[in-house]
Design an enzyme around this catalytic site. Structure first.
Site: not given
Ligand code: PGA
Length: 243
Positions: A67, A135, A137, A142
């Site tokens: 992304d 959450n 995602h 999302e």
């Molecule tokens: P993180 O992020 O590896 O920093 O926990 C994961 C995400 O929010 O997609």
């Protein structure tokens, strides 16, 4: 879906690295999708070590960025591609022509189509490595994202804006939109690896694993992929005895 639980984050990173290293050995011209975030850092360190020590050859591999923020300059150090370059791609000396990325200020429809086309032109995704959002995602997919969604421009949720504010100085500075590979794009990957670490992910991981697949929780896509592996450490997946 196969669930693998390791005792520590280091072991989780070892397992993920072993998967990637086996893949690139079996198929040097593999196409990998890689996420940003804290979770894959241990994996990236191992890949850089293996590359520098001559234990792995990434010279034919292709990397797609999961992304990207929209509307910023390509050279902006806060771009997700910039981050991935610093953490992995530059140390591995991956050249620009083997990095598939969104142009942040590009026209949304053109960018989305260009990325889908680039993935297809390069033989499709071999391994998609994902982190799990708080959450549920995946990338900027999302809750509510369709399981057959393609690459596209999306609005970031207030939650994502808040959690990314640390990288931007303040919430007001975080871009409001971003590009993401779609859930349908990721579902087409030959292998799908979801990495999850830390006690703060235990609840969302339990909901992901318990299913069923629902667009309310994008990571439940692991129940739809024929070859999905969930790699979790013990903090994220406590055994019943520890609860
Ligand atoms: P993180 O992020 O590896 O920093 O926990 C994961 C995400 O929010 O997609």
């Amino acid at each position: 879906m196969k669930l693998v639980v390791t005792d520590t984050y280091e072991q989780l990173s070892d397992k993920a690295a072993a998967l990637i290293l086996a893949q690139v050995q079996n198929k040097p011209r593999s196409l990998f999708v890689l996420p940003t975030g804290a979770t894959p850092l241990g994996l990236f360190r191992r890949l850089v070590e293996a590359g520098k020590a001559g234990h792995a050859d990434f010279s034919a591999a292709i990397f797609a960025v999961l992304d990207e923020y929209a509307g910023i300059a390509t050279s902006d150090r806060r771009s997700l591609c910039g981050w991935l370059r610093r953490e992995l791609l530059d140390p591995l000396a991956i050249s620009d022509d083997r990095i598939l990325t969104f142009t942040p200020h590009g026209e949304p429809q053109v960018e989305a189509e260009r990325m889908e086309h680039a993935l297809a032109q390069n033989g499709g995704i071999d391994v998609a490595v994902l982190g799990l959002g708080p959450n549920g995602h995946l990338g900027f997919n999302e809750p509510g994202s369709a399981f057959d969604s393609g690459c596209r421009l999306v609005s970031l949720t207030p939650e994502s804006i808040r959690s990314n504010a640390a990288y931007w100085g303040s919430e007001a500075d975080v871009p409001r939109t971003g590009f993401t590979l779609g859930l349908g794009t990721l579902l087409a990957a030959r292998d799908f690896v979801l990495m999850v670490s830390g006690a703060h992910k235990a609840d969302i991981l339990a909901r992901t694993i318990n299913g069923p697949a629902s667009v309310d929780l994008p990571a439940t896509i692991v129940h739809l992929h024929p070859n999905a592996i969930v790699l979790a450490d013990r903090a994220a997946r406590p055994s019943k005895a520890q609860l």
